[in-house]
Design an enzyme around this catalytic site. Structure first.
Site, PDB file in Angstrom:
ATOM      1  N   LYS A 221      36.127  40.341  48.991  1.00  0.00           N
ATOM      2  CA  LYS A 221      34.816  40.496  48.368  1.00  0.00           C
ATOM      3  C   LYS A 221      34.610  41.916  47.833  1.00  0.00           C
ATOM      4  O   LYS A 221      35.213  42.880  48.298  1.00  0.00           O
ATOM      5  CB  LYS A 221      33.708  40.154  49.370  1.00  0.00           C
ATOM      6  CG  LYS A 221      33.618  38.667  49.728  1.00  0.00           C
ATOM      7  CD  LYS A 221      33.077  37.847  48.572  1.00  0.00           C
ATOM      8  CE  LYS A 221      33.030  36.357  48.880  1.00  0.00           C
ATOM      9  NZ  LYS A 221      31.968  35.983  49.811  1.00  0.00           N
ATOM     10  N   ARG A 255      36.757  32.143  56.380  1.00  0.00           N
ATOM     11  CA  ARG A 255      37.274  31.631  55.109  1.00  0.00           C
ATOM     12  C   ARG A 255      38.060  32.746  54.431  1.00  0.00           C
ATOM     13  O   ARG A 255      37.489  33.747  54.004  1.00  0.00           O
ATOM     14  CB  ARG A 255      36.122  31.161  54.219  1.00  0.00           C
ATOM     15  CG  ARG A 255      36.556  30.492  52.926  1.00  0.00           C
ATOM     16  CD  ARG A 255      35.345  29.993  52.145  1.00  0.00           C
ATOM     17  NE  ARG A 255      35.733  29.308  50.926  1.00  0.00           N
ATOM     18  CZ  ARG A 255      35.957  29.902  49.748  1.00  0.00           C
ATOM     19  NH1 ARG A 255      35.806  31.234  49.649  1.00  0.00           N
ATOM     20  NH2 ARG A 255      36.312  29.207  48.682  1.00  0.00           N
TER      21      ARG A 255
END
Length: 279
Positions: A221, A255
């Site tokens: 991210k 995840r």
């Protein structure tokens, strides 16, 4: 919650579970175009399972900031053969979609979980999930993918995300979805600034107090890039660290893109956590 029920699968939550990412898209933020061929995606899914993935999350539409919407028919074309092949070989498959039509096709093809960034708010989504025996992952997102990173704002991000998730859990329960089928996700990077993301990670235990398994999706991210200065493909170490911090604060599903790295990190974590003092 000691287990997660996903279709015919009963997944123990005694240890954190790893969800491996299989993006069948040309434009995902970190691996777009690498698996836009079904056979390549299927091979990659089996590779992730062999590396230690407990769940394979198959998506056919990018939800990165500014991503273009994909018609349901095209999304189905991308994910269906991948889901059929992986589920047909016994893999626990999740479909990453916000569209009820795609959910229905994926569930018919063997998907055991629906991972929805809209938390089943699209018309017909809640009913589709309730009519199945699949697990559901309810994620918080402020706004929509195309504009979610345009000045996101909260008074208290942890409180507001927690209240949203609590409301969606209640909606699922009212529709007949049992708590043993639910996972909640704070949605790191989905309508949040770096400060918001850090607050959510720091106080993830407050979301875990809702009594449902929490999924943390921090892999590659932008918040990791902002903190380390690393490009998208150089954020694996930071991602492992962030996910371990999430586990320390109650996360039970992770995840990730790099399943092997996460598996090894959790092997150490689990060994320390399960060691009996003096034995």
């Amino acid at each position: 919650m000691s287990f997660l029920r996903a279709g015919t699968h009963r997944l123990s939550l005694a240890r954190p579970l790893i969800m491996g990412i299989v993006n069948v898209t040309p434009d995902s933020f970190s691996d777009g175009g690498r698996l836009d061929d079904a056979q390549a995606a299927i091979r990659y899914g089996f590779k992730l399972q062999e590396a230690g993935a407990d769940i394979l999350d198959v998506g056919g539409e990018s939800t990165r900031p500014g991503a273009a919407a994909v018609p349901a028919a095209e999304e189905i074309r991308r994910v269906l053969p991948v889901i059929e092949a992986l589920a047909g070989h016994g893999c626990v498959v999740s479909v990453d979609t916000m569209k009820p039509a795609v959910m229905r096709a994926a569930l018919d093809a063997g998907a055991a979980m629906v991972n929805d960034v809209m938390a089943l708010r699209a018309s017909g989504a809640l009913e589709t999930a309730a009519a199945s025996d699949a697990a559901v992952c309810l994620m918080h997102m402020q706004g929509e993918p195309q504009r979610m990173q345009q000045a996101p704002s909260y008074t208290d991000v942890v409180e507001e995300v927690g209240q949203f998730l609590q409301d969606r859990v209640a909606a699922c329960e009212a529709a007949g979805i049992g708590r043993e089928r639910m996972v909640i996700d704070p949605g790191f990077g989905f309508g949040k600034t770096l400060v918001h993301n850090l607050a959510l990670l720091r106080h993830l235990d407050r979301l875990a107090e809702l009594g449902l398994p929490v999924l943390a999706g921090l892999s590659r991210k932008s918040m990791l890039g902002a903190l380390t200065g690393r490009g998208v493909d150089e954020r694996e170490f930071a991602g492992v660290a962030a996910h371990l911090m999430a586990v320390a604060r109650g996360a039970r599903l992770l995840r990730v893109h790099n399943v092997a790295a996460m598996r090894d990190a959790l092997a150490i974590w689990n060994a320390v956590e399960e060691q009996q003092d003096g034995t």
